[in-house]
Design a protein around this motif. Structure first.
Motif, PDB file in Angstrom:
ATOM      1  N   ASP A   8       0.808  -1.209   0.000  1.00  0.00           N
ATOM      2  CA  ASP A   8       0.000   0.000   0.000  1.00  0.00           C
ATOM      3  C   ASP A   8       0.840   1.257   0.000  1.00  0.00           C
ATOM      4  O   ASP A   8       0.312   2.351  -0.097  1.00  0.00           O
ATOM      5  N   TRP A   9       2.149   1.104   0.137  1.00  0.00           N
ATOM      6  CA  TRP A   9       3.022   2.262   0.253  1.00  0.00           C
ATOM      7  C   TRP A   9       3.909   2.343  -0.967  1.00  0.00           C
ATOM      8  O   TRP A   9       4.383   1.352  -1.487  1.00  0.00           O
ATOM      9  N   SER A  10       4.170   3.550  -1.433  1.00  0.00           N
ATOM     10  CA  SER A  10       5.008   3.738  -2.616  1.00  0.00           C
ATOM     11  C   SER A  10       6.128   4.706  -2.280  1.00  0.00           C
ATOM     12  O   SER A  10       5.875   5.793  -1.763  1.00  0.00           O
ATOM     13  N   ILE A 259       4.754   7.547   0.125  1.00  0.00           N
ATOM     14  CA  ILE A 259       3.399   8.090   0.029  1.00  0.00           C
ATOM     15  C   ILE A 259       2.411   6.942  -0.057  1.00  0.00           C
ATOM     16  O   ILE A 259       2.755   5.845  -0.486  1.00  0.00           O
ATOM     17  N   ARG A 260       1.202   7.198   0.369  1.00  0.00           N
ATOM     18  CA  ARG A 260       0.126   6.238   0.175  1.00  0.00           C
ATOM     19  C   ARG A 260      -0.497   6.545  -1.179  1.00  0.00           C
ATOM     20  O   ARG A 260      -0.843   7.679  -1.467  1.00  0.00           O
ATOM     21  N   THR A 261      -0.637   5.513  -2.017  1.00  0.00           N
ATOM     22  CA  THR A 261      -1.145   5.741  -3.360  1.00  0.00           C
ATOM     23  C   THR A 261      -2.577   5.264  -3.485  1.00  0.00           C
ATOM     24  O   THR A 261      -3.011   4.356  -2.777  1.00  0.00           O
ATOM     25  N   ALA A 262      -3.303   5.875  -4.406  1.00  0.00           N
ATOM     26  CA  ALA A 262      -4.666   5.463  -4.681  1.00  0.00           C
ATOM     27  C   ALA A 262      -4.646   4.258  -5.608  1.00  0.00           C
ATOM     28  O   ALA A 262      -3.884   4.213  -6.569  1.00  0.00           O
ATOM     29  N   ALA A 263      -5.496   3.280  -5.344  1.00  0.00           N
ATOM     30  CA  ALA A 263      -5.535   2.071  -6.173  1.00  0.00           C
ATOM     31  C   ALA A 263      -6.430   2.292  -7.376  1.00  0.00           C
ATOM     32  O   ALA A 263      -7.438   2.996  -7.321  1.00  0.00           O
ATOM     33  N   SER A 264      -6.053   1.686  -8.505  1.00  0.00           N
ATOM     34  CA  SER A 264      -6.871   1.758  -9.703  1.00  0.00           C
ATOM     35  C   SER A 264      -8.003   0.744  -9.604  1.00  0.00           C
ATOM     36  O   SER A 264      -8.070  -0.067  -8.689  1.00  0.00           O
ATOM     37  N   SER A 275       0.308  13.092  -4.772  1.00  0.00           N
ATOM     38  CA  SER A 275      -0.070  13.240  -3.379  1.00  0.00           C
ATOM     39  C   SER A 275      -1.579  13.179  -3.203  1.00  0.00           C
ATOM     40  O   SER A 275      -2.337  13.807  -3.934  1.00  0.00           O
ATOM     41  N   ILE A 276      -2.008  12.395  -2.215  1.00  0.00           N
ATOM     42  CA  ILE A 276      -3.413  12.391  -1.817  1.00  0.00           C
ATOM     43  C   ILE A 276      -3.525  12.817  -0.351  1.00  0.00           C
ATOM     44  O   ILE A 276      -4.482  12.507   0.331  1.00  0.00           O
ATOM     45  N   GLY A 277      -2.486  13.528   0.108  1.00  0.00           N
ATOM     46  CA  GLY A 277      -2.500  14.020   1.481  1.00  0.00           C
ATOM     47  C   GLY A 277      -2.042  13.010   2.504  1.00  0.00           C
ATOM     48  O   GLY A 277      -2.258  13.199   3.698  1.00  0.00           O
ATOM     49  N   LEU A 278      -1.401  11.911   2.052  1.00  0.00           N
ATOM     50  CA  LEU A 278      -0.886  10.899   2.967  1.00  0.00           C
ATOM     51  C   LEU A 278       0.585  10.648   2.646  1.00  0.00           C
ATOM     52  O   LEU A 278       0.923   9.775   1.852  1.00  0.00           O
ATOM     53  N   GLY A 279       1.437  11.461   3.243  1.00  0.00           N
ATOM     54  CA  GLY A 279       2.872  11.318   3.069  1.00  0.00           C
ATOM     55  C   GLY A 279       3.504  10.842   4.365  1.00  0.00           C
ATOM     56  O   GLY A 279       2.952  11.054   5.458  1.00  0.00           O
TER      57      GLY A 279
END
Length: 391
Positions: A8-10, A259-264, A275-279
């Motif tokens: 879940d982390w990139s 960063i936390r990335t959004a899943a497709s 960035s989705i506000g989760l660094g």
């Protein structure tokens, strides 16, 4: 200790491996998407973006003055930035932040770094420089526009840190190192780095959470790269890796790393997510002893209990279940057994395997910790002197 790595982390870096894939067909060609793309692609992007904007707004105002207008320009003040403002912090920190470009046999990448000494010792992430391999090239760009080659002094995959040395430099502005132990949730922070290769970028936000267990993978021996991260909503994007997270005094309290990335929709992570506000930043307190070891050319050491933990065995048991105890380790000597579930280390609650690994990584070999665990429904506790993986 080892755990199954989380996906879940990139890492917040920028890498390229061969030619880029064909872009997907756009369902809606919005102006914002066009301008955002032009900013990423290269040095002429600023002009290209302006050209797109002008060509899509046919009703743009005339450049000639309207004699009937009563508008007058506002005089901009040239006063010094207020102490403790983002502007003030940026002015103090920017000279101590560098952009790092790396090329190696397997690809190329870019990231950021923090100047530690005036003669060019620089702290960054391991995943930023590992692309160089044994024969790659590392180039450092400084705030004054100068450039230097750099060599690796040491790397530590377990904490995702590395120290490099810029060649032939002097009189650099070293960063001020703060204390991450003094942080509070809600506290204002500033991130500095080179997202998407855009050097000297400043973003601001707050500390969203502390001691967030972040697992970004494993090393060659199967040990997880897990740390008790500082979570922030300051915008952190690919390329920010290795740059500083600082408090409002301009002191480094963390190393921006993931960063936390959004899943497709297909369930896979988007490789170019922003960035989705989760660094997440590595707390500076935990890694400075390791940084000192790398700077001195020593092999980094880490604290360990001497056991392995796994996932939850059922839906009722809390904590980190012990799956293996190393013979002769402090865990065995202190009475821990397979099947025990560790629930606390000192006053830190342990919710799963990652949180135990992250918490133990925050200590040094030889530290004494109080461990609490559950065995057959009964709670037990004891003190343990942590082992070293250097032994």
């Amino acid at each position: 200790m080892s755990t199954t790595p989380s996906h879940d982390w990139s890492p917040s870096d920028t890498y390229s491996f061969g030619p880029p894939p064909e872009p997907p067909k756009k369902r809606r060609a919005g102006l914002a998407a066009v301008i955002a793309t032009s900013l990423i692609v290269g040095g002429g992007a600023g002009l290209g973006g302006a050209a797109v904007w002008d060509s899509t707004h046919t009703d743009a105002p005339s450049t000639s003055a309207d004699p009937s207008s009563n508008a007058s320009p506002i005089a901009q003040s040239d006063a010094d930035a207020p102490e403790g403002s983002v502007e003030d912090v940026a002015a103090r920190v920017l000279p101590s932040v560098v952009k790092i470009d790396v090329t190696g046999a397997e690809g190329s990448g870019s990231g950021s770094g923090i100047i530690l000494t005036s003669d060019g010792t620089i702290l960054t992430n391991n995943h930023v420089v590992e692309v160089a391999g044994e024969s790659g090239r590392i180039t450092v760009d400084f705030a004054d526009g100068t450039t230097a080659e750099a060599t690796i002094l040491g790397t530590d995959p377990l904490t995702d840190t590395a120290v490099i040395k810029a060649d032939g430099v002097s009189d650099l502005t070293a960063a001020t190192i703060g204390k991450s132990a003094n942080l509070n949730v809600g506290q204002e922070v500033v991130a500095v780095g080179s997202p998407f290769g855009l050097d000297a970028t400043v973003t601001s936000g707050i500390v969203s959470a502390l001691n967030r267990p972040v697992n970004v993978g494993t090393d060659e021996s199967g040990n997880s790269t897990t740390y008790p991260a500082i979570q922030t909503d300051a915008a952190i994007n690919p390329g920010n890796s290795g740059g500083p997270l600082v408090d409002m005094n301009g002191a480094v309290i963390g190393i921006n790393s993931s960063i936390r990335t959004a899943a497709s929709q297909s369930g896979f992570e988007q490789s170019a997510s922003g960035s989705i506000g989760l660094g997440f930043a590595i707390p500076i307190d935990e890694v400075m002893p390791i940084v000192d070891q790398m700077s001195a050319g020593e092999t980094p050491t880490h604290a360990r209990l001497g056991l392995q933990v796994g996932g939850q065995q059922d839906g009722e048991t809390e904590g980190a279940p012990v799956t293996q105890v190393t013979p002769g380790s402090t865990a065995e000597q202190g009475g821990l057994e397979v099947g025990d579930s560790i629930t606390m280390v000192d006053d830190q609650r342990i919710s799963d395997a990652d949180s135990l690994v992250a918490t133990i990584r925050s200590y040094r070999p030889g530290d004494t910790v109080k461990v609490t665990w559950v065995r057959n429904g009964e709670t037990q506790s004891a003190e343990f002197v942590l082992d070293s993986d250097g032994e």
